[in-house]
Design a protein around this motif. Structure first.
Motif: not given
Length: 373
Positions: A82-84, A230-232, A258-260, A266-268
């Motif tokens: 998985a690509v971080a 890519f966090r989630a 981010v998740a609402p 999720r992505i930074e």
């Protein structure tokens, strides 16, 4: 043997294989694995949503966010992991369809001397983007706080962007609501369809326009970024939170998707740099006078990469050919004129290249006209 026909047949077979391996979006790229790296080939039509719904200065244009997904897919296929994230990404030039309404791009991954996995995106012979694939997750970034104030529908923002020269179709109108306060802005994004959905990421970029002055009619396009984490996976709806800095010509921004409900990242995206549409993009300057260059008729030595049939064409026309097949997936990759002596300056090199292009065009017209060779 008609060598022109052989070359045309080989190139045609390659393009047919690519078309058969792709869908109109990014779903099934053709993967070519070589000992020294991996090449991923994509081909798009100007009618595909990824181009048709992303029009910059009147021309369908491949989004910068699509490059991020391409690099993530290629990095995962090449490494088996998985690509971080991605790092030190530069968007060097726009990718637009050619005269036939299509565009093919190649994403090439290679190990760098420092041991990292670098990528280059090429359209024809031109490098259009570059960066590095990150396989190890780093520490979480400091979260960006939400903006204050009332949110409004994003429709007027898209109208403003269209007046400034960037028109988005339904695929890329993923920003639903937006609000801004000072140097911060945030917005709600529509449902993602893939873990690194370029339409949703592009919609996060759109929110940045809300933090610009209300009367500003200039559009900004991405030119580089420092890092993407890519966090989630992107799932369902997301919220974008952004912080801006910069002046009139260039804007720098950090973004969190981010998740609402939970604000779990999720992505930074850190160090995103955007430049005004139409602003000059100088990568170097030259203060030398062009050196004299030989007339095109004296250019008679060529180096051909990746296509033996074309090397044969040049040889039968009495040219001295150094056949150096490359490992690229396309049949014809590039042709370089090899001058008898190295150039004395960058200006002389540029002049020689221009002369070489003139000579090559004349040569190919002559060869193609003599189809009975």
């Amino acid at each position: 043997i008609d060598l022109v026909q052989v070359a045309e047949q080989r190139i045609g077979e390659t393009l047919d294989a690519i078309r058969a391996a792709l869908d109109p979006w990014l779903g099934r790229p053709r993967i070519v694995v070589k000992e020294r790296g991996t090449t991923v080939v994509y081909r798009f039509s100007s009618e595909d949503p990824i181009l048709a719904d992303h029009v910059v200065a009147g021309r369908p244009t491949l989004p910068a966010a699509a490059v991020l997904e391409m690099a993530a897919i290629a990095g995962e296929r090449a490494s088996g992991r998985a690509v971080a994230g991605l790092a030190r990404v530069s968007f060097l030039r726009r990718v637009t369809p050619g005269p036939d309404g299509s565009v093919a791009v190649r994403l090439v991954l290679r190990k760098t001397p420092s041991g990292t996995l670098g990528f280059r995106l090429l359209a024809a012979a031109a490098e259009v983007a570059r960066g590095e694939v990150v396989l190890e997750s780093g520490p979480a970034s400091a979260p960006i706080p939400p903006a204050e104030g009332e949110a409004s529908a994003a429709g007027p923002l898209y109208d403003r962007l269209a007046r400034a020269g960037i028109a988005y179709g339904p695929t890329f109108r993923t920003l639903e609501t937006v609000r801004s306060y000072g140097d911060r802005c945030d917005g709600t994004l529509s449902k993602a369809t893939r873990p690194v959905d370029p339409a949703v990421i592009d919609g996060a970029f759109h929110a940045l326009a809300a933090a610009l002055p209300a009367g500003a009619e200039q559009a900004f396009v991405p030119v580089a970024l420092d890092a993407v984490h890519f966090r989630a996976p992107l799932e369902g709806r997301s919220t974008v939170r952004a912080r801006l800095a910069g002046g009139d010509a260039e804007v720098r921004a950090d973004l969190d998707l981010v998740a609402p409900a939970t604000s779990v990242p999720r992505i930074e995206i850190r160090g995103l740099r955007l430049r005004g549409l139409g602003a000059p993009r100088l990568h170097y300057t030259v203060d030398e006078e062009p050196a004299p260059v030989a007339a095109p008729s004296t250019l008679d030595r060529w180096v051909v990469h990746g296509e033996r049939a074309l090397a044969g064409l040049l040889a039968v026309r009495g040219k001295v050919v150094a056949d150096a097949p490359g490992d690229e997936p396309f049949g014809l990759v590039a042709i370089f004129h090899a001058p008898p002596a190295p150039p004395a300056s960058l200006a002389e090199l540029e002049a020689r290249l221009e002369a070489g292009v003139v000579a090559l065009r004349a040569l190919l017209r002559e060869v193609v006209g003599a189809r009975g060779l």
